[in-house]
Design a protein around this motif. Sequence first.
Motif: not given
Length: 128
Positions: A26, A29, A36, A38-40, A43
């Motif tokens: 993370r 990124w 990526l 912000q991908h559910k 998160r």
Amino acid sequence: MYEYYLPIKHLHMTAVGLSITLFVIRAYWSVTGSGLLQHKLVRILPHVVDTVLLTCGMILAAMIGPNQPWILTKIVLLIAYIGVGTVAIKRGHTTRGRLTAALIAVLIFVYIIGVAITKDSGSWFSML
């Protein structure tokens, strides 16, 4: 209750490995500006892993007992790691600031691992 110590410890250590792996991914990124982040799943999953990590840690600390100064060291360092980690992933205003925070967070994490292994607040330095 102590018959559960080893399974809880192993779950804790597995969560530790997953947690730092997810953090590094993370943070990378975040520094590179990848969508990526912000991908559910990205998160949610780190929070699930960290909840398991903290829950197991609290259970292990209760099993070990309160007269272990190195546990307090781990807690204080964990708070610092979380604070710096949020700068690395969310709150850093510049790429350089996020990268610097990520590197500091990883160093704090490595120090925490040293405290856990040596059972000493001096971490890796206690081995010198």
